[in-house]
Design an enzyme around this catalytic site. Structure first.
Site, short mmCIF file in Angstrom:
data_model
loop_
_atom_site.label_atom_id
_atom_site.label_comp_id
_atom_site.label_asym_id
_atom_site.label_seq_id
_atom_site.Cartn_x
_atom_site.Cartn_y
_atom_site.Cartn_z
N TRP A 149 -35.64 -7.80 13.17
CA TRP A 149 -34.17 -7.65 12.86
C TRP A 149 -33.33 -6.93 13.89
O TRP A 149 -32.12 -7.18 14.04
CB TRP A 149 -33.80 -7.15 11.16
CG TRP A 149 -34.70 -8.31 10.56
CD1 TRP A 149 -35.89 -7.82 9.78
CD2 TRP A 149 -34.47 -9.47 10.06
NE1 TRP A 149 -36.17 -9.02 9.13
CE2 TRP A 149 -35.14 -9.83 9.36
CE3 TRP A 149 -33.40 -10.62 10.68
CZ2 TRP A 149 -35.10 -11.31 8.79
CZ3 TRP A 149 -32.96 -11.55 10.23
CH2 TRP A 149 -34.21 -12.25 9.30
N ASP A 172 -29.38 -0.17 9.91
CA ASP A 172 -29.38 -1.40 9.01
C ASP A 172 -30.57 -0.66 8.02
O ASP A 172 -31.59 -0.62 8.04
CB ASP A 172 -30.01 -2.56 9.86
CG ASP A 172 -30.35 -3.61 9.04
OD1 ASP A 172 -30.10 -3.44 7.57
OD2 ASP A 172 -30.83 -4.73 9.37
N LYS A 201 -32.56 -7.31 -1.31
CA LYS A 201 -34.05 -6.51 -1.60
C LYS A 201 -33.95 -5.72 -2.89
O LYS A 201 -34.57 -5.92 -3.84
CB LYS A 201 -34.24 -5.66 -0.53
CG LYS A 201 -33.75 -6.33 0.94
CD LYS A 201 -34.67 -7.25 1.33
CE LYS A 201 -34.41 -8.04 2.91
NZ LYS A 201 -35.41 -9.08 3.21
#
Length: 367
Positions: free
Chosen positions: A108, A176, A200
């Site tokens: 990511w 992030d 999430k």
């Protein structure tokens, strides 16, 4: 009642979209046809209505309380997920001719790095090879000219999690936190920007939470699309365009649920307890289970491991038999294979104990 029992009895270890607490879903179900006896579903609310305005305000207030967000930070509810923020960060923070430092610790942050290069000079400050550790800070190549430092606090695919908040000469650290958001207390004042995809620990996919320090707002590039412009969204209180109203409604139910369960300190304690159950089995398996990640940065959210030295046949059998026990969504990401157990807030200790028990039985049977 049977649907509730089915949901609560299935141990869903999905990496995202992920499990949502049965209690939260039952509450949403009870209000789905008529919210607060109005005859209007939360799916039908106008984003300009007083009813949604109350939800929007309460969601922000609850999030501020949970994270103890300082008053000089704006909370923005956006769309576009992490990929949207990969572009939004440099478009809002990177001045013309400027540069930024990125720590690439997994898939990511690698995607963020690649996207950022479209908008200016992006320096690779550190990158382990393979993605199983975090290089010590003293080895990072930091530029004194950089406007900010970017990193991913928890890499879901590789199971790597930062145990510290990096420092940077600019005083602007961007993180992030999608996959460990609201899993532990965090000092927001150490960051310039925090952002998280909701799928999430916050609810369904489609909502992106952005927390940004006020002095960083209003410096966007002239070509910054309106849909990624922090100033437009902050000034409009997240109502610049039609927001994901139902997602914000459900996120607020999740915020309430976390508060009822003891807040972020309680979530942290549960995360440590759950992840320890699995890491202890892995560590005491004599190599039957192996986690490739450096113990200093093993994720509490995403426990990754291989079975029987990475024997694909044995791992396939592991997944099939686990599913037969009601332990689902355990396959590792397609890019790395293996097994991945995602232990987000709504995954219970009981769910994790079931998985731990199965891992012991499977190991004894296979050895």
């Amino acid at each position: 009642m049977s649907d509730i029992k089915e949901h609560s009895s299935l141990a869903n270890f999905a990496p995202g979209p992920a499990r949502i607490s049965t209690e939260v879903l039952v509450k949403a179900q009870s209000e789905l046809l008529s919210l607060d006896h109005t005859g209007i579903s939360p799916l039908e609310m106008s984003h300009r209505s007083a009813q949604f305005d109350n939800i929007n305000n309460e969601a922000e207030a609850n999030l501020r309380e949970l994270l103890d967000i300082p008053p000089n930070y704006k909370v923005i509810f956006m769309q576009g997920g992490g990929h949207g923020q990969f572009a939004a960060i440099p478009l809002n923070l990177l001045p013309t001719g400027g540069e930024a430092d990125y720590i690439v610790s997994g898939t990511w942050s690698q995607k963020a790095f690649n996207e950022g290069k479209k908008f200016g000079k992006i320096n690779l400050a550190a990158q382990p090879d393979p993605f199983t550790s975090i290089p010590p800070q003293e080895s990072w190549k930091i530029s004194e000219k950089s406007s900010y430092l970017y990193y991913c606090a928890n890499e879901t695919i590789h199971g790597v999690e930062f145990s510290f908040v990096p420092q940077h000469p600019s005083g602007v650290v961007v993180a992030d936190v999608s996959s460990n958001f609201l899993s532990q207390p965090i000092d927001v004042s150490k960051f310039g920007i925090l952002y998280a995809g909701a799928q999430k620990n916050v609810g369904p996919s489609g909502l992106t939470v952005v927390i940004v320090r006020e002095d960083l707002i209003g410096n966007q590039k002239p070509n910054c699309p309106a849909i990624l412009n922090y100033k437009l969204f902050a000034d409009a209180r997240s109502l610049y365009n039609t927001p994901p109203t139902f997602n914000i409604y459900l996120a607020n139910l999740v915020f309430r649920w976390i508060k009822e369960k003891g807040g972020l300190a309680a979530m942290r304690d549960l995360s440590v307890r759950k992840s320890s159950l699995l890491y202890d089995i892995i560590g005491n398996s004599g190599g039957f289970y192996r986690c490739p990640v450096d113990p200093a940065c093993r994720s509490k959210m995403n426990v990754v491991f291989r079975v029987a030295g990475g024997d694909v046949g044995v791992e396939k059998r592991f997944l099939t038999e686990a599913a037969g026990r009601g332990l689902v969504s355990l396959a590792g990401h397609r890019s790395v294979g293996g097994i991945r157990a995602s232990l987000y807030n709504s995954v219970t200790v009981e769910d994790t104990e079931k998985l731990a028990g199965f891992m012991k039985e499977f190991m004894e049977k296979e050895q």
